[in-house]
Write an enzyme that holds these catalytic residues in place. Structure first.
Site, PDB file in Angstrom:
ATOM      1  N   HIS A  42       0.850  -1.193   0.000  1.00 55.55           N
ATOM      2  CA  HIS A  42       0.000   0.000   0.000  1.00 55.55           C
ATOM      3  C   HIS A  42       0.890   1.250   0.000  1.00 55.55           C
ATOM      4  O   HIS A  42       0.548   2.263  -0.606  1.00 55.55           O
ATOM      5  CB  HIS A  42      -0.897   0.029   1.240  1.00 55.55           C
ATOM      6  CG  HIS A  42      -1.827  -1.150   1.351  1.00 55.55           C
ATOM      7  ND1 HIS A  42      -3.070  -1.066   1.927  1.00 55.55           N
ATOM      8  CD2 HIS A  42      -1.693  -2.443   0.960  1.00 55.55           C
ATOM      9  CE1 HIS A  42      -3.664  -2.256   1.888  1.00 55.55           C
ATOM     10  NE2 HIS A  42      -2.837  -3.096   1.315  1.00 55.55           N
ATOM     11  N   GLN A  83      13.284  -4.071  -5.485  1.00 56.88           N
ATOM     12  CA  GLN A  83      12.773  -4.958  -6.549  1.00 56.88           C
ATOM     13  C   GLN A  83      12.696  -4.250  -7.902  1.00 56.88           C
ATOM     14  O   GLN A  83      12.980  -4.851  -8.937  1.00 56.88           O
ATOM     15  CB  GLN A  83      11.391  -5.481  -6.151  1.00 56.88           C
ATOM     16  CG  GLN A  83      10.811  -6.419  -7.193  1.00 56.88           C
ATOM     17  CD  GLN A  83       9.675  -7.238  -6.649  1.00 56.88           C
ATOM     18  OE1 GLN A  83       9.857  -8.071  -5.777  1.00 56.88           O
ATOM     19  NE2 GLN A  83       8.491  -7.000  -7.165  1.00 56.88           N
ATOM     20  N   HIS A  96       4.816 -14.447  -6.457  1.00 60.77           N
ATOM     21  CA  HIS A  96       3.504 -14.778  -5.886  1.00 60.77           C
ATOM     22  C   HIS A  96       2.395 -13.996  -6.596  1.00 60.77           C
ATOM     23  O   HIS A  96       1.233 -14.182  -6.298  1.00 60.77           O
ATOM     24  CB  HIS A  96       3.525 -14.448  -4.401  1.00 60.77           C
ATOM     25  CG  HIS A  96       3.561 -12.963  -4.110  1.00 60.77           C
ATOM     26  ND1 HIS A  96       4.438 -12.105  -4.743  1.00 60.77           N
ATOM     27  CD2 HIS A  96       2.815 -12.182  -3.290  1.00 60.77           C
ATOM     28  CE1 HIS A  96       4.234 -10.877  -4.293  1.00 60.77           C
ATOM     29  NE2 HIS A  96       3.261 -10.890  -3.422  1.00 60.77           N
ATOM     30  N   TRP A 147      -0.032  -7.558  -6.858  1.00 60.67           N
ATOM     31  CA  TRP A 147      -0.273  -6.687  -8.006  1.00 60.67           C
ATOM     32  C   TRP A 147       0.921  -5.781  -8.297  1.00 60.67           C
ATOM     33  O   TRP A 147       1.293  -5.545  -9.447  1.00 60.67           O
ATOM     34  CB  TRP A 147      -1.558  -5.869  -7.849  1.00 60.67           C
ATOM     35  CG  TRP A 147      -1.755  -4.968  -9.040  1.00 60.67           C
ATOM     36  CD1 TRP A 147      -1.859  -3.618  -9.041  1.00 60.67           C
ATOM     37  CD2 TRP A 147      -1.836  -5.379 -10.422  1.00 60.67           C
ATOM     38  NE1 TRP A 147      -2.001  -3.149 -10.318  1.00 60.67           N
ATOM     39  CE2 TRP A 147      -1.990  -4.211 -11.187  1.00 60.67           C
ATOM     40  CE3 TRP A 147      -1.766  -6.608 -11.074  1.00 60.67           C
ATOM     41  CZ2 TRP A 147      -2.091  -4.244 -12.580  1.00 60.67           C
ATOM     42  CZ3 TRP A 147      -1.865  -6.643 -12.462  1.00 60.67           C
ATOM     43  CH2 TRP A 147      -2.028  -5.465 -13.195  1.00 60.67           C
ATOM     44  N   ASN A 148       1.578  -5.271  -7.241  1.00 63.99           N
ATOM     45  CA  ASN A 148       2.737  -4.404  -7.510  1.00 63.99           C
ATOM     46  C   ASN A 148       3.821  -5.185  -8.244  1.00 63.99           C
ATOM     47  O   ASN A 148       4.381  -4.705  -9.230  1.00 63.99           O
ATOM     48  CB  ASN A 148       3.316  -3.852  -6.202  1.00 63.99           C
ATOM     49  CG  ASN A 148       2.377  -2.873  -5.543  1.00 63.99           C
ATOM     50  OD1 ASN A 148       2.203  -1.754  -6.012  1.00 63.99           O
ATOM     51  ND2 ASN A 148       1.728  -3.304  -4.477  1.00 63.99           N
ATOM     52  N   ASP A 192      -5.799 -11.244  -4.315  1.00 66.54           N
ATOM     53  CA  ASP A 192      -5.976 -11.051  -5.762  1.00 66.54           C
ATOM     54  C   ASP A 192      -4.897 -11.755  -6.585  1.00 66.54           C
ATOM     55  O   ASP A 192      -4.923 -11.698  -7.817  1.00 66.54           O
ATOM     56  CB  ASP A 192      -5.965  -9.542  -6.081  1.00 66.54           C
ATOM     57  CG  ASP A 192      -4.666  -8.880  -5.643  1.00 66.54           C
ATOM     58  OD1 ASP A 192      -4.124  -9.272  -4.593  1.00 66.54           O
ATOM     59  OD2 ASP A 192      -4.176  -7.985  -6.348  1.00 66.54           O
ATOM     60  N   GLN A 193      -3.945 -12.398  -5.920  1.00 67.97           N
ATOM     61  CA  GLN A 193      -2.810 -13.003  -6.649  1.00 67.97           C
ATOM     62  C   GLN A 193      -3.280 -14.068  -7.646  1.00 67.97           C
ATOM     63  O   GLN A 193      -2.700 -14.226  -8.719  1.00 67.97           O
ATOM     64  CB  GLN A 193      -1.815 -13.603  -5.642  1.00 67.97           C
ATOM     65  CG  GLN A 193      -1.175 -12.536  -4.752  1.00 67.97           C
ATOM     66  CD  GLN A 193      -0.682 -13.079  -3.424  1.00 67.97           C
ATOM     67  OE1 GLN A 193      -0.480 -14.285  -3.269  1.00 67.97           O
ATOM     68  NE2 GLN A 193      -0.464 -12.208  -2.449  1.00 67.97           N
TER      69      GLN A 193
HETATM   70  N1  UDP Z   1       9.530  -5.409  -2.807  1.00 65.45           N
HETATM   71  C1  UDP Z   1      10.787  -4.871  -2.713  1.00 65.45           C
HETATM   72  N2  UDP Z   1      11.811  -5.696  -2.383  1.00 65.45           N
HETATM   73  C2  UDP Z   1      11.670  -7.010  -2.153  1.00 65.45           C
HETATM   74  C3  UDP Z   1      10.368  -7.567  -2.275  1.00 65.45           C
HETATM   75  C4  UDP Z   1       9.324  -6.730  -2.611  1.00 65.45           C
HETATM   76  O1  UDP Z   1      10.998  -3.671  -2.941  1.00 65.45           O
HETATM   77  O2  UDP Z   1      12.668  -7.665  -1.836  1.00 65.45           O
HETATM   78  C5  UDP Z   1       8.400  -4.504  -3.148  1.00 65.45           C
HETATM   79  C6  UDP Z   1       7.906  -4.728  -4.551  1.00 65.45           C
HETATM   80  O3  UDP Z   1       8.657  -3.938  -5.448  1.00 65.45           O
HETATM   81  C7  UDP Z   1       6.440  -4.334  -4.451  1.00 65.45           C
HETATM   82  C8  UDP Z   1       6.090  -4.610  -3.003  1.00 65.45           C
HETATM   83  O4  UDP Z   1       7.303  -4.773  -2.297  1.00 65.45           O
HETATM   84  O5  UDP Z   1       6.277  -2.967  -4.760  1.00 65.45           O
HETATM   85  C9  UDP Z   1       5.279  -5.871  -2.823  1.00 65.45           C
HETATM   86  O6  UDP Z   1       3.968  -5.655  -3.261  1.00 65.45           O
HETATM   87  P1  UDP Z   1       3.115  -6.786  -3.945  1.00 65.45           P
HETATM   88  O7  UDP Z   1       1.783  -6.179  -4.266  1.00 65.45           O
HETATM   89  O8  UDP Z   1       3.833  -7.364  -5.086  1.00 65.45           O
HETATM   90  O9  UDP Z   1       2.996  -7.952  -2.891  1.00 65.45           O
HETATM   91  P2  UDP Z   1       2.595  -8.061  -1.327  1.00 65.45           P
HETATM   92  O10 UDP Z   1       3.749  -7.591  -0.551  1.00 65.45           O
HETATM   93  O11 UDP Z   1       1.351  -7.273  -1.101  1.00 65.45           O
HETATM   94  O12 UDP Z   1       2.339  -9.516  -1.168  1.00 65.45           O
END
Ligand code: UDP
Length: 457
Positions: free
Chosen positions: A16, A337, A352, A355-356, A376-377
């Site tokens: 978020h 990332q 996984h 969405w990001n 939502d994955q």
């Molecule tokens: N992310 C990151 N470094 C990592 C793993 C994840 O910066 O080692 C960031 C990634 O770029 C994304 C966010 O964390 O913007 C993860 O959001 P996502 O919606 O993919 O998954 P969630 O964390 O909600 O499962």
């Protein structure tokens, strides 16, 4: 014209934080004043904060601040945010008015539907920043709209035709919270329902979606009677259209990253490295980690794997795995990332499908092995494999583990010379181009941002 002042309230979890910060940076970059608001603890945990003219931060205390990382405490944390946050937000908004800087648009992300009521009471326009894909929004709308919402009337054994141009969706392709027996559904269904209801109650309110129009045209058509605006991909500009090369990170990481991986990536050939990460929330079983490790080693390719530790026991397991890695791979606790995905050495991403992560891979043109866990994955994985054609979905066994042979098979498809792999890689390049076009001057997202600035001035 009044000075534009956007207040963006977000829930303090990584997925978020990132799109909220990027939206704030993009609006501030266009000359608006933007105030980002979250809990004291959330703000303190963010390792660094972007500094930009027009951008400022505010926070409020929440009595259950320690609870949100445990699943049992999560719902009470969200509930206390509602009661405490409403009052604090109201006072903050009044203070801005008294100081001659009234908020002209109040933006809130998912889990915070009560913010719309605060906005209505103060007669300030509001916008829901939806941080999943537009298709997920279409699904929630289809389930919970007050006219013909299908929630409670669906037969789990029957697939649904969501939109003419989309493939059939089975129950397991829908966001998991919609399935009655999924963990957290008892908590999430009312929240999602309330989000749709508050939007129906105020037809002037907006929905800002972290996607771009070209990616989900049919979904946008389906909900065209709402004020729904694509503002994505919300990704640091250096990795998107390159319009600001100094904007190289979201800037609000909750986790500490190791520093060695970029140098390591620099030594690897183009498109050779497998990147593996399951985001910031999912808890991966030890057995699953072992299957992944074997698949990576057997693939014979270099790999970069993010393994977050949420407790000391896990930390020990990860240490052992890290020390025992055979083959050309490194394991890190966290990374940037967006920087990794845009590195020329990355060949594919085992994800996984948060969405990001999905959107970041689209912008970087990196094909995906999809291992969706929850929320939502599953929907994102369906779209990646069957609609956008930028990846393959790995099948889990009856214990919900994706076995090494399956992961290896998917990796072979993405990196091999068969037609399927070639098509996937071509699609990844195509969507990267379209994503960048959307953000560039004159592109759909660029124009939408201008529209928001015009209508909320
Ligand atoms: N992310 C990151 N470094 C990592 C793993 C994840 O910066 O080692 C960031 C990634 O770029 C994304 C966010 O964390 O913007 C993860 O959001 P996502 O919606 O993919 O998954 P969630 O964390 O909600 O499962």
């Amino acid at each position: 014209m009044k000075c534009r002042h956007y207040l963006i309230l977000f829930f303090p979890v990584q997925s978020h934080i990132n799109p909220s910060l990027q939206l704030a940076k993009n609006l501030a970059g266009s000359g608006a004043k933007v105030t980002l608001v979250t809990t004291n603890r959330g703000l303190k945990q963010m390792k660094s904060l972007p500094t930009l003219k027009g951008l400022s931060y505010a926070s409020f205390s929440n009595e259950n601040d320690d609870d949100y990382q445990s699943s049992s405490g999560f719902s009470s944390y969200v509930a206390s945010l509602r009661s405490i946050g409403s009052q604090k937000l109201m006072r903050l908004m009044e203070k801005f008015s008294d100081d001659g800087e009234p908020v002209t648009l109040l933006v809130y992300s998912i889990l915070l539907p009560w913010v719309a009521a605060v906005a209505r009471e103060l007669q300030v326009p509001s916008a829901f920043l939806f941080i999943q894909c537009a298709t997920a929004f279409t699904i929630y709308h289809r389930f919970f709209n007050s006219q013909d919402g299908i929630h409670g009337r669906m037969d789990p054994s029957v697939s649904i035709k969501l939109l003419q141009s989309l493939p059939l969706f089975s129950f397991s392709d829908l966001p998991s919270f919609l399935l009655p027996d999924s963990p957290l559904s008892g908590f999430m269904i009312p929240v999602l329902q309330e989000h749709i209801q508050v939007l129906e109650q105020d037809p002037r309110s907006f929905v800002l979606v972290n996607t771009f129009e070209e990616l989900e045209q049919e979904s946008f058509k389906d909900i065209a009677n709402m004020n729904i605006i694509a503002v994505g991909p919300l990704i640091p500009l250096a990795f998107c259209d390159g319009s600001d090369l100094t904007d190289k990170s979201f800037g609000g990481d909750l986790f500490s990253k190791s520093e060695d991986y970029v140098q390591w990536l620099d030594t690897k050939p183009k498109c050779s490295v497998i990147y593996v990460s399951f985001g910031s929330v999912a808890v991966i079983k030890k057995e699953q980690k072992e299957e992944i490790l074997h698949a990576l080693v057997e693939s014979g390719r270099p790999f970069l794997w993010v393994l977050r530790s949420s407790n000391s026991e896990e930390e020990e397991v990860h240490k052992t795995m890290k020390n025992g890695v055979k083959g050309d791979g490194i394991i890190v606790p966290w990374c940037s990332q967006v920087e990794v995905l845009s590195h020329q050495s990355i060949g594919c991403f085992v994800t996984h499908c948060g969405w990001n992560s999905t959107l970041e891979s689209l912008v970087s043109g990196v094909p995906l092995v999809c291992c969706p866990q929850f929320s939502d994955q599953t929907t994102n994985a369906k779209m990646v494999e069957e609609v956008w054609g930028t990846g393959v979905r790995a099948k889990a066994n009856e214990e919900s583990i994706v076995e090494r042979g399956e992961i290896k098979k998917c990796l072979d498809i993405l990196t091999g010379d068969e037609d399927r792999g070639k098509r996937i890689r071509e699609n990844a390049v195509k969507w990267r181009g379209l994503a960048i076009e959307a953000v560039k001057e004159g592109g759909s997202t660029y124009n939408n941002l201008k529209k928001i600035l015009e209508i909320s001035g």
